[in-house]
Each structure stands twice: as C-alpha cells, then as structure tokens.
Design a protein around this motif. Structure first.
Motif, PDB file in Angstrom:
ATOM      1  N   THR A 194      -7.218 -31.536  37.374  1.00 38.44           N
ATOM      2  CA  THR A 194      -6.655 -31.625  36.030  1.00 38.44           C
ATOM      3  C   THR A 194      -7.621 -32.398  35.131  1.00 38.44           C
ATOM      4  N   PHE A 195      -7.384 -32.293  33.832  1.00 34.44           N
ATOM      5  CA  PHE A 195      -8.223 -33.061  32.909  1.00 34.44           C
ATOM      6  C   PHE A 195      -7.969 -34.563  33.060  1.00 34.44           C
ATOM      7  N   HIS A 196      -6.777 -34.930  33.513  1.00 28.86           N
ATOM      8  CA  HIS A 196      -6.537 -36.359  33.758  1.00 28.86           C
ATOM      9  C   HIS A 196      -7.381 -36.840  34.938  1.00 28.86           C
ATOM     10  N   GLN A 197      -7.501 -35.995  35.955  1.00 26.81           N
ATOM     11  CA  GLN A 197      -8.377 -36.349  37.074  1.00 26.81           C
ATOM     12  C   GLN A 197      -9.834 -36.409  36.622  1.00 26.81           C
ATOM     13  N   ALA A 209      -6.930 -29.820  21.856  1.00 32.57           N
ATOM     14  CA  ALA A 209      -6.892 -31.236  22.221  1.00 32.57           C
ATOM     15  C   ALA A 209      -6.109 -31.385  23.521  1.00 32.57           C
ATOM     16  N   ILE A 210      -6.674 -32.113  24.467  1.00 26.04           N
ATOM     17  CA  ILE A 210      -6.036 -32.321  25.768  1.00 26.04           C
ATOM     18  C   ILE A 210      -6.047 -33.818  26.058  1.00 26.04           C
ATOM     19  N   GLY A 211      -4.862 -34.379  26.220  1.00 20.56           N
ATOM     20  CA  GLY A 211      -4.767 -35.821  26.458  1.00 20.56           C
ATOM     21  C   GLY A 211      -3.427 -36.176  27.059  1.00 20.56           C
ATOM     22  N   LEU A 212      -2.886 -37.316  26.645  1.00 17.78           N
ATOM     23  CA  LEU A 212      -1.586 -37.768  27.131  1.00 17.78           C
ATOM     24  C   LEU A 212      -0.629 -37.850  25.952  1.00 17.78           C
ATOM     25  N   GLU A 260      -1.109 -29.922  18.190  1.00 16.29           N
ATOM     26  CA  GLU A 260      -0.636 -29.847  19.572  1.00 16.29           C
ATOM     27  C   GLU A 260      -1.621 -30.559  20.487  1.00 16.29           C
ATOM     28  N   VAL A 261      -1.101 -31.420  21.337  1.00 14.19           N
ATOM     29  CA  VAL A 261      -1.918 -32.089  22.347  1.00 14.19           C
ATOM     30  C   VAL A 261      -1.420 -31.634  23.711  1.00 14.19           C
ATOM     31  N   LEU A 262      -2.252 -30.901  24.425  1.00 17.04           N
ATOM     32  CA  LEU A 262      -1.878 -30.423  25.754  1.00 17.04           C
ATOM     33  C   LEU A 262      -1.903 -31.585  26.740  1.00 17.04           C
ATOM     34  N   ASP A 263      -1.017 -31.520  27.719  1.00 13.73           N
ATOM     35  CA  ASP A 263      -0.887 -32.604  28.691  1.00 13.73           C
ATOM     36  C   ASP A 263      -2.015 -32.524  29.718  1.00 13.73           C
ATOM     37  N   ALA A 264      -2.859 -33.547  29.727  1.00 16.21           N
ATOM     38  CA  ALA A 264      -4.019 -33.567  30.624  1.00 16.21           C
ATOM     39  C   ALA A 264      -3.617 -33.607  32.090  1.00 16.21           C
ATOM     40  N   ARG A 265      -2.386 -34.021  32.373  1.00 17.16           N
ATOM     41  CA  ARG A 265      -1.933 -34.093  33.763  1.00 17.16           C
ATOM     42  C   ARG A 265      -1.536 -32.728  34.308  1.00 17.16           C
ATOM     43  N   ARG A 266      -1.429 -31.738  33.411  1.00 18.03           N
ATOM     44  CA  ARG A 266      -1.008 -30.398  33.830  1.00 18.03           C
ATOM     45  C   ARG A 266      -2.084 -29.334  33.624  1.00 18.03           C
ATOM     46  N   GLU A 267      -2.992 -29.587  32.714  1.00 20.99           N
ATOM     47  CA  GLU A 267      -4.030 -28.599  32.401  1.00 20.99           C
ATOM     48  C   GLU A 267      -5.230 -28.792  33.325  1.00 20.99           C
ATOM     49  N   THR A 268      -5.644 -27.713  33.994  1.00 22.94           N
ATOM     50  CA  THR A 268      -6.804 -27.806  34.880  1.00 22.94           C
ATOM     51  C   THR A 268      -8.080 -27.469  34.117  1.00 22.94           C
ATOM     52  N   VAL A 269      -9.185 -27.962  34.626  1.00 18.07           N
ATOM     53  CA  VAL A 269     -10.473 -27.736  33.973  1.00 18.07           C
ATOM     54  C   VAL A 269     -10.828 -26.254  33.984  1.00 18.07           C
ATOM     55  N   GLN A 270     -10.640 -25.590  35.122  1.00 24.42           N
ATOM     56  CA  GLN A 270     -11.072 -24.192  35.213  1.00 24.42           C
ATOM     57  C   GLN A 270     -10.214 -23.252  34.368  1.00 24.42           C
ATOM     58  N   LYS A 271      -9.054 -23.705  33.933  1.00 27.61           N
ATOM     59  CA  LYS A 271      -8.232 -22.898  33.031  1.00 27.61           C
ATOM     60  C   LYS A 271      -8.869 -22.814  31.645  1.00 27.61           C
ATOM     61  N   HIS A 272      -9.554 -23.877  31.234  1.00 25.74           N
ATOM     62  CA  HIS A 272     -10.108 -23.944  29.879  1.00 25.74           C
ATOM     63  C   HIS A 272     -11.634 -23.825  29.843  1.00 25.74           C
ATOM     64  N   VAL A 273     -12.275 -24.109  30.965  1.00 23.58           N
ATOM     65  CA  VAL A 273     -13.741 -24.073  31.016  1.00 23.58           C
ATOM     66  C   VAL A 273     -14.148 -23.105  32.118  1.00 23.58           C
ATOM     67  N   THR A 274     -14.715 -21.974  31.733  1.00 26.56           N
ATOM     68  CA  THR A 274     -14.993 -20.918  32.718  1.00 26.56           C
ATOM     69  C   THR A 274     -16.450 -20.466  32.742  1.00 26.56           C
ATOM     70  N   LYS A 275     -17.257 -20.943  31.799  1.00 34.04           N
ATOM     71  CA  LYS A 275     -18.623 -20.434  31.699  1.00 34.04           C
ATOM     72  C   LYS A 275     -19.638 -21.570  31.718  1.00 34.04           C
ATOM     73  N   GLU A 276     -20.804 -21.244  32.252  1.00 29.93           N
ATOM     74  CA  GLU A 276     -21.919 -22.183  32.177  1.00 29.93           C
ATOM     75  C   GLU A 276     -22.319 -22.407  30.722  1.00 29.93           C
ATOM     76  N   ASN A 277     -22.868 -23.572  30.456  1.00 19.56           N
ATOM     77  CA  ASN A 277     -23.326 -23.980  29.119  1.00 19.56           C
ATOM     78  C   ASN A 277     -22.181 -24.258  28.144  1.00 19.56           C
ATOM     79  N   THR A 278     -20.943 -24.254  28.650  1.00 16.22           N
ATOM     80  CA  THR A 278     -19.825 -24.672  27.803  1.00 16.22           C
ATOM     81  C   THR A 278     -19.977 -26.156  27.481  1.00 16.22           C
ATOM     82  N   VAL A 279     -19.755 -26.491  26.233  1.00  7.71           N
ATOM     83  CA  VAL A 279     -19.857 -27.887  25.792  1.00  7.71           C
ATOM     84  C   VAL A 279     -18.496 -28.327  25.256  1.00  7.71           C
ATOM     85  N   PHE A 280     -18.021 -29.478  25.720  1.00  5.18           N
ATOM     86  CA  PHE A 280     -16.778 -30.033  25.184  1.00  5.18           C
ATOM     87  C   PHE A 280     -16.919 -31.545  25.071  1.00  5.18           C
TER      88      PHE A 280
END
Length: 380
Positions: free
Chosen positions: A29-32, A57-60, A72-92
C-alpha cells in the motif's frame, strides 16, 4: 515470480542532492511505501504525509472533516502502488510534514520480475544524510548547514545545542538502512506474503487475577515489580511519579505538557506545526496520568488562548481550526460548571471571558459561538 519495482527518490530544493535508490514489491500500500521511505531516507515518522500520483492525492483522509475537503484524498492504507503506478519512468511526488513541507520526487527507474522469494525492500544506494526533523524546511536546513560549517557564525552554538549531537550531513550507510528494513519487514511487504503464525487463544490478565496474584507476592517481590514497571514505559514512569511524589510531579508534568501545547502554535524554532491532535493528545495524557482537574483545565485554556493568539497574529485559519477551539472551550465551560464550589469559576472567569472578548472580528462565526458557550456558565 514476483514483480520488483526499482525507484529513485530525491529530496527537492536541496543541493547537493539527498537521494536513495531502492527496490520493493509493488503490491504494498502507499502507507507501507510511506513507512519504507521514512526508513530509507532517515525521517522519524513524526508527521503527516501525502502522495500525488497521476493527479490523485493519496494520504490519510480524516473522516471527521471530510465535508470540508474540496478534493478527494484516497486512503493510503487501501490503495496499492501497482494499482496507480504501472509503467517505468513514472514520476510522482511524496510530501512529508506539511509544516516543513519536505517534497520528494519519486521516479520508477525499472520494473522487473524476480524469482527471489524474500520480498523485503532493499536499499541499493544513496547519498547524504536526511535533514533533522522540525528544522524548518529546505531553506532553514541550508541555513543550519551554513551556520554549523562557519566557526564564528552567531547561530552555530544554538544549532549545535538544538541538535543535541554531532550532525554529519554527508553521512549515509546503505547497509544500516537494509538492517532496519529487514527488522521491520512485516510492515513493509504485502500482507498476502506475510507468513501468518499459528493463532493462539489470547491471554488476558483480569483485575481479579491481578489482585489475587499481588496478594500472594512478598513485599520484596512487590517492590521489584514496581521497579520493573517504572522502567517499562515513560507513561508508567510519570504515573508512578505522580503517585509517589504528589504535587511536585504533577506540577512538573504540567509544565512539560504546557510546552508541548504551546510549541504547536508558537515553537521556539521553525514554523508552527498546528498539529491540533498532538496538542489535544497532550491534554488527554495529562488528565489520564494525573487526574488533576485544575491543571487539566489550565491546559485546555492554554490551548484555546494559543489558538486565539495564533489567529490574531496570522489571520483567519479555517473552519476545522475554529471548531477545535470551540470544542475545547466547551470542555472548559463544562469543567467549571461541574465544580460545585465555584472555585474554578472565581479563579478562571477573567481568562474565560477574555477569550471571548479577544475574538471579536474573527471570521467563521467564531466569536459568536464562543459567546454562546460563555453565557452557559452557571455563575454569571
């Protein structure tokens, strides 16, 4: 076969760059990921954070004040990284500590598959030490380094004392970071990959069982037990100090917690954090440890007085801020009204009234709401 992301994170607005390169399993998760970054960078995880990924935005998020959010702030404890980041060279981006505003840029350098069974994150490289917590942000950090490196700088001694130990801005050890990551691995890998221990029926010490056991102990055993409890945690240490030393310990704790509250509004160094939850936590801890009504009321008044002083100094804040002040002021009124002797009213009425007087002209209906609470005092 496991997917492995290799990322590089850099702390913005700092030169020379403070950076790390690390690998991790993208099903975290993004919290992890936040906790991972804290260990890898060297932060102490004292403050809030937020990721910004592809415009999201992903946080608490705080459900108490969700009605005030205009985004809207998505819950970092529920959103996984691979759900939002899927490609090389992605910048966040990753922002830590909204007071000091430490902004980090994260780049996905590579996405690989691996046959490695252990999904523990690994630090691959990096440079330079993380800034100290609460130094005041990027500019203040650079200013601190300049002062520390200049023998006759007027602030050198002050910074040295504040740091409390020698600070080496160039120090970084990949090996030390990996030891920490290994130690905390169960917090940093996907839950599905954690080996669950065999569940056992939880053992709970009831009050009756405790009472029975204590009666069977000798005086020396009881003394050793209390001594062991004293060293078990800071809270128990403070609690025992109150029980044994009495008013002297209560007064010392009062000054300690008063400083915690005031530092959230007017810190000795850096910008105000305005972590209202931390200030309120200090009040509740003091109440729990001491049970002292008078000093607890004093801390609540200091909280509201500090909030009023802050908004008079810096201008209108927001509805959430004023709601917190009103809620604490309501607690003050309730405590005073519960005192049948009217002693608290006699001692604090001037300050309670001054809070209302000082808020004239402040927005969000703040003054009006405080006045409505003030007139609920029994003795006016």
């Amino acid at each position: 076969m496991l997917m492995i992301y290799t990322c590089k994170i850099e702390l913005d607005e700092i030169n020379p760059k403070i950076w790390r390169e690390f690998q991790f399993h993208p099903d975290v998760t993004f919290h992890q990921l936040h906790e991972m970054i804290q260990f890898i960078m060297g932060w102490d995880n004292y403050h809030l954070y937020e990721f910004h990924v592809n415009g999201r935005a992903i946080g608490l998020p705080d459900p108490t004040f969700s009605y005030m959010e205009n985004r809207e702030v998505l819950d970092a404890r529920r959103e996984t990284v691979q759900k939002h980041v899927t490609k090389e060279n992605t910048v966040f981006s990753y922002t830590y500590d909204f007071g000091d505003d430490w902004r980090h840029t994260v780049t996905v350098v590579r996405i690989d598959s691996s046959t490695v069974i252990d999904p523990v994150p690994v630090c691959l490289g990096g440079a330079r030490s993380c800034p100290p917590e609460d130094v005041g942000g990027a500019w203040a950090y650079q200013h601190m380094l300049e002062a520390l490196s200049t023998p006759n700088h007027p602030e050198r001694a002050e910074f040295t004392e504040w740091l409390g130990q020698e600070y080496d801005a160039e120090r970084f050890s990949c090996d030390e970071v990996n030891v920490i990551l290994k130690k905390h691995k169960n917090k940093l890998i996907p839950k599905s990959l954690i080996q669950q221990p065999e569940l056992k029926k939880p053992v709970k010490l009831t009050k009756s069982a405790l009472n029975k056991h204590l009666k069977q102990m000798s005086r020396d055993e009881l003394v050793e037990l209390v001594k062991a409890c004293y060293g078990a945690s800071k809270d128990i240490e403070k609690f025992l100090a109150v029980k044994i030393l009495g008013d002297e310990a209560v007064e010392n704790l009062f000054h300690e917690y008063r400083k915690k509250i005031e530092n959230e509004f007017f810190p000795e160094r850096g910008h105000a954090k305005l972590r209202l939850q931390e200030a309120k936590k200090a009040i509740s801890e003091f109440e729990r440890l001491t049970g002292n009504v008078k000093y607890s009321l004093e801390l609540k008044l200091i909280y509201v007085e500090s909030g009023v002083s802050f908004t008079l100094t810096y201008g209108d804040i927001d509805e959430r801020f004023y709601y917190s002040m009103e809620s604490m002021y309501s607690d003050v009124i309730k405590t005073v009204n519960e005192d049948e002797t009217a002693g608290l009213f006699d001692q604090y009425e001037d300050r309670i009234r001054a809070i209302v007087s000082n808020t004239m002209g402040i927005g969000w209906g703040f003054h009006h709401n405080l006045h409505d609470l003030y007139v609920q005092l029994r003795w006016i």
